[in-house]
Design a protein around this motif. Sequence first.
Motif, PDB file in Angstrom:
ATOM      1  N   GLY A  64       0.756  -1.273  -0.093  1.00  0.00           N
ATOM      2  CA  GLY A  64       0.079   0.129   0.083  1.00  0.00           C
ATOM      3  C   GLY A  64       0.822   1.307   0.096  1.00  0.00           C
ATOM      4  O   GLY A  64       0.754   2.123  -0.935  1.00  0.00           O
ATOM      5  N   SER A  65       1.979   1.322   0.897  1.00  0.00           N
ATOM      6  CA  SER A  65       2.660   2.519   0.850  1.00  0.00           C
ATOM      7  C   SER A  65       3.437   2.616  -0.375  1.00  0.00           C
ATOM      8  O   SER A  65       3.773   3.635  -0.697  1.00  0.00           O
ATOM      9  N   SER A  66       3.948   1.471  -1.008  1.00  0.00           N
ATOM     10  CA  SER A  66       4.817   1.438  -2.215  1.00  0.00           C
ATOM     11  C   SER A  66       3.899   2.068  -3.379  1.00  0.00           C
ATOM     12  O   SER A  66       4.453   2.778  -4.125  1.00  0.00           O
ATOM     13  N   ASP A  67       2.707   1.789  -3.220  1.00  0.00           N
ATOM     14  CA  ASP A  67       1.903   2.386  -4.346  1.00  0.00           C
ATOM     15  C   ASP A  67       1.844   3.869  -4.137  1.00  0.00           C
ATOM     16  O   ASP A  67       1.764   4.723  -5.019  1.00  0.00           O
ATOM     17  N   GLY A 199      29.525   5.869 -16.195  1.00  0.00           N
ATOM     18  CA  GLY A 199      28.484   5.162 -16.477  1.00  0.00           C
ATOM     19  C   GLY A 199      27.744   4.794 -15.020  1.00  0.00           C
ATOM     20  O   GLY A 199      28.369   5.294 -14.234  1.00  0.00           O
ATOM     21  N   ILE A 200      26.750   3.930 -14.844  1.00  0.00           N
ATOM     22  CA  ILE A 200      26.080   3.482 -13.776  1.00  0.00           C
ATOM     23  C   ILE A 200      26.192   1.904 -13.634  1.00  0.00           C
ATOM     24  O   ILE A 200      26.148   1.392 -14.781  1.00  0.00           O
ATOM     25  N   SER A 201      26.213   1.628 -12.398  1.00  0.00           N
ATOM     26  CA  SER A 201      26.189   0.041 -12.255  1.00  0.00           C
ATOM     27  C   SER A 201      25.136  -0.301 -11.562  1.00  0.00           C
ATOM     28  O   SER A 201      24.992  -1.668 -11.337  1.00  0.00           O
ATOM     29  N   ARG A 202      23.983   0.267 -11.324  1.00  0.00           N
ATOM     30  CA  ARG A 202      22.869   0.041 -10.396  1.00  0.00           C
ATOM     31  C   ARG A 202      21.689   0.730 -11.060  1.00  0.00           C
ATOM     32  O   ARG A 202      21.779   2.086 -11.192  1.00  0.00           O
ATOM     33  N   ARG A 203      20.674  -0.162 -11.088  1.00  0.00           N
ATOM     34  CA  ARG A 203      19.140   0.764 -11.603  1.00  0.00           C
ATOM     35  C   ARG A 203      18.148   0.365 -10.574  1.00  0.00           C
ATOM     36  O   ARG A 203      18.224  -0.804 -10.294  1.00  0.00           O
ATOM     37  N   MET A 204      17.193   1.234 -10.153  1.00  0.00           N
ATOM     38  CA  MET A 204      16.142   0.956  -9.461  1.00  0.00           C
ATOM     39  C   MET A 204      15.109   0.876 -10.518  1.00  0.00           C
ATOM     40  O   MET A 204      14.783   1.880 -11.374  1.00  0.00           O
ATOM     41  N   VAL A 205      14.237  -0.123 -10.741  1.00  0.00           N
ATOM     42  CA  VAL A 205      13.275  -0.530 -11.532  1.00  0.00           C
ATOM     43  C   VAL A 205      12.145  -0.769 -10.822  1.00  0.00           C
ATOM     44  O   VAL A 205      12.000  -1.633  -9.971  1.00  0.00           O
ATOM     45  N   ARG A 206      10.926  -0.422 -11.732  1.00  0.00           N
ATOM     46  CA  ARG A 206       9.674  -0.949 -11.275  1.00  0.00           C
ATOM     47  C   ARG A 206       9.694  -2.589 -11.202  1.00  0.00           C
ATOM     48  O   ARG A 206      10.063  -3.258 -12.310  1.00  0.00           O
ATOM     49  N   ALA A 207       9.199  -3.136 -10.123  1.00  0.00           N
ATOM     50  CA  ALA A 207       9.086  -4.538  -9.963  1.00  0.00           C
ATOM     51  C   ALA A 207       7.834  -5.179 -11.009  1.00  0.00           C
ATOM     52  O   ALA A 207       6.959  -4.377 -11.087  1.00  0.00           O
ATOM     53  N   ALA A 208       8.078  -6.414 -11.344  1.00  0.00           N
ATOM     54  CA  ALA A 208       7.001  -7.197 -12.049  1.00  0.00           C
ATOM     55  C   ALA A 208       5.842  -7.227 -11.395  1.00  0.00           C
ATOM     56  O   ALA A 208       5.815  -7.292 -10.113  1.00  0.00           O
ATOM     57  N   SER A 209       4.714  -6.886 -11.980  1.00  0.00           N
ATOM     58  CA  SER A 209       3.547  -6.990 -10.987  1.00  0.00           C
ATOM     59  C   SER A 209       2.993  -8.223 -10.413  1.00  0.00           C
ATOM     60  O   SER A 209       3.634  -9.308 -10.913  1.00  0.00           O
ATOM     61  N   SER A 211       4.892  -8.668  -7.600  1.00  0.00           N
ATOM     62  CA  SER A 211       5.817  -8.931  -6.901  1.00  0.00           C
ATOM     63  C   SER A 211       5.512  -8.219  -5.199  1.00  0.00           C
ATOM     64  O   SER A 211       4.688  -7.570  -5.183  1.00  0.00           O
ATOM     65  N   SER A 212       6.268  -8.633  -4.200  1.00  0.00           N
ATOM     66  CA  SER A 212       6.094  -8.082  -2.888  1.00  0.00           C
ATOM     67  C   SER A 212       6.458  -6.826  -2.728  1.00  0.00           C
ATOM     68  O   SER A 212       6.151  -6.117  -1.700  1.00  0.00           O
ATOM     69  N   THR A 213       7.503  -6.183  -3.723  1.00  0.00           N
ATOM     70  CA  THR A 213       7.821  -5.035  -3.526  1.00  0.00           C
ATOM     71  C   THR A 213       7.502  -4.226  -4.823  1.00  0.00           C
ATOM     72  O   THR A 213       7.286  -4.950  -5.914  1.00  0.00           O
ATOM     73  N   CYS A 214       7.505  -2.956  -4.769  1.00  0.00           N
ATOM     74  CA  CYS A 214       7.317  -1.948  -5.808  1.00  0.00           C
ATOM     75  C   CYS A 214       8.448  -1.869  -6.790  1.00  0.00           C
ATOM     76  O   CYS A 214       8.095  -1.598  -8.027  1.00  0.00           O
ATOM     77  N   VAL A 215       9.431  -1.806  -6.302  1.00  0.00           N
ATOM     78  CA  VAL A 215      10.741  -1.568  -7.026  1.00  0.00           C
ATOM     79  C   VAL A 215      11.837  -2.746  -6.711  1.00  0.00           C
ATOM     80  O   VAL A 215      11.546  -3.242  -5.696  1.00  0.00           O
ATOM     81  N   GLU A 216      12.691  -2.944  -7.802  1.00  0.00           N
ATOM     82  CA  GLU A 216      13.911  -3.642  -7.205  1.00  0.00           C
ATOM     83  C   GLU A 216      15.076  -3.055  -7.802  1.00  0.00           C
ATOM     84  O   GLU A 216      15.003  -2.167  -8.866  1.00  0.00           O
ATOM     85  N   SER A 273      15.384   9.361 -24.498  1.00  0.00           N
ATOM     86  CA  SER A 273      14.001   8.442 -24.048  1.00  0.00           C
ATOM     87  C   SER A 273      14.305   8.352 -22.839  1.00  0.00           C
ATOM     88  O   SER A 273      15.290   7.771 -21.945  1.00  0.00           O
ATOM     89  N   TRP A 274      13.190   8.294 -22.083  1.00  0.00           N
ATOM     90  CA  TRP A 274      13.039   8.097 -20.685  1.00  0.00           C
ATOM     91  C   TRP A 274      12.614   6.786 -20.346  1.00  0.00           C
ATOM     92  O   TRP A 274      11.587   6.246 -21.059  1.00  0.00           O
ATOM     93  N   SER A 275      13.300   6.009 -19.590  1.00  0.00           N
ATOM     94  CA  SER A 275      12.995   4.500 -19.129  1.00  0.00           C
ATOM     95  C   SER A 275      11.518   4.245 -18.865  1.00  0.00           C
ATOM     96  O   SER A 275      11.040   4.856 -17.711  1.00  0.00           O
ATOM     97  N   LYS A 276      10.614   3.383 -19.386  1.00  0.00           N
ATOM     98  CA  LYS A 276       9.495   2.800 -19.136  1.00  0.00           C
ATOM     99  C   LYS A 276       9.633   2.303 -17.766  1.00  0.00           C
ATOM    100  O   LYS A 276       8.826   1.817 -16.934  1.00  0.00           O
ATOM    101  N   GLU A 277      10.890   1.843 -17.459  1.00  0.00           N
ATOM    102  CA  GLU A 277      11.179   1.000 -15.982  1.00  0.00           C
ATOM    103  C   GLU A 277      11.399   1.684 -14.901  1.00  0.00           C
ATOM    104  O   GLU A 277      11.328   1.419 -13.623  1.00  0.00           O
ATOM    105  N   ASN A 278      11.472   3.296 -15.156  1.00  0.00           N
ATOM    106  CA  ASN A 278      11.717   4.121 -13.945  1.00  0.00           C
ATOM    107  C   ASN A 278      10.404   4.050 -13.106  1.00  0.00           C
ATOM    108  O   ASN A 278       9.309   3.907 -13.500  1.00  0.00           O
ATOM    109  N   TRP A 279      10.615   4.248 -11.776  1.00  0.00           N
ATOM    110  CA  TRP A 279       9.551   4.268 -10.699  1.00  0.00           C
ATOM    111  C   TRP A 279       8.469   5.553 -11.272  1.00  0.00           C
ATOM    112  O   TRP A 279       7.474   5.487 -11.145  1.00  0.00           O
TER     113      TRP A 279
END
Length: 293
Positions: A64-67, A199-209, A211-216, A273-279
Amino acid sequence: AARSPPCLFQFHQDGFLVLENFFTAEECDSMRNQIGRIVAEMEVPPHCRTAFSTKEEEQLQAQGSSDYFLTSGDKIRFFFEKGVLDERGNFLIPKEKSISKIGHALHAYDPVFKQITHSTKVQELGRKLGLERPVVVQSMYIFKVHPQRPHLVAVTPHQDATFLHTEPLGRILGFWIALEDARRENGCLWFIPGSHTGGISRRMVRAASGSSTCVEFVGSEPAYDDSQFIPLPINKGGLILIHGEVVHKSELNSSEFSRHAFTFHVMEAKDTSWSKENWLQPTPELPFPSLYT
């Protein structure tokens, strides 16, 4: 081609730039006063009020809080420090000391923050930086209050592009405004100069629907050498420009003084292009507004 001003050369070299006295004391006070009004009118979000019980309910609670977080891109929402509410959602400490930040669309919906974000001097700076189609993707008001509670943590080393990913990289720029003097004692920002080129070595992406978390997180944050960081104390009204890939952090606020800041992120939308995986995603209600009005 016209040569860019010396200070911008410094920005490209270091990945950050300190501009003292960018905003006036009056402008800073108007933002602080406005946030005071917003907090005074704040209602505690319902997801903060549900009593914890079973493990399963606790996970749903987190969902709920992640939404609440995931859908905050086009709203003005409140994010609290841990442990400031009892199980019924009542404040254990004064509410203005319980909030860690307010985000993520102050720039769009609040007249004071909108005016600051689109101020002539910010637009002029954008033009000096060569931004052709800059859009504002998010904003945050950060309180950084003195930790009366030991679990208030520092902000660990990170790159903003981990959270706001673009193709190509190098299109995200942070504007960080000190609304009070930021010193080592009250948690100023620290940077690794020149760390924006690898560059970057880590990305925070939206989790698959489902999942127990909203991002991973994908990838991992390397171990940074503490000795490489330099502190950037800055006076009230100062602005720090932050390259999307520069490594930065802030330490614990160990002073009696808060360290209020207003920060917003801009993306060069031209050929990006803005990533579709961004939170954070633009919405029909709030497409990313142009910085140049």
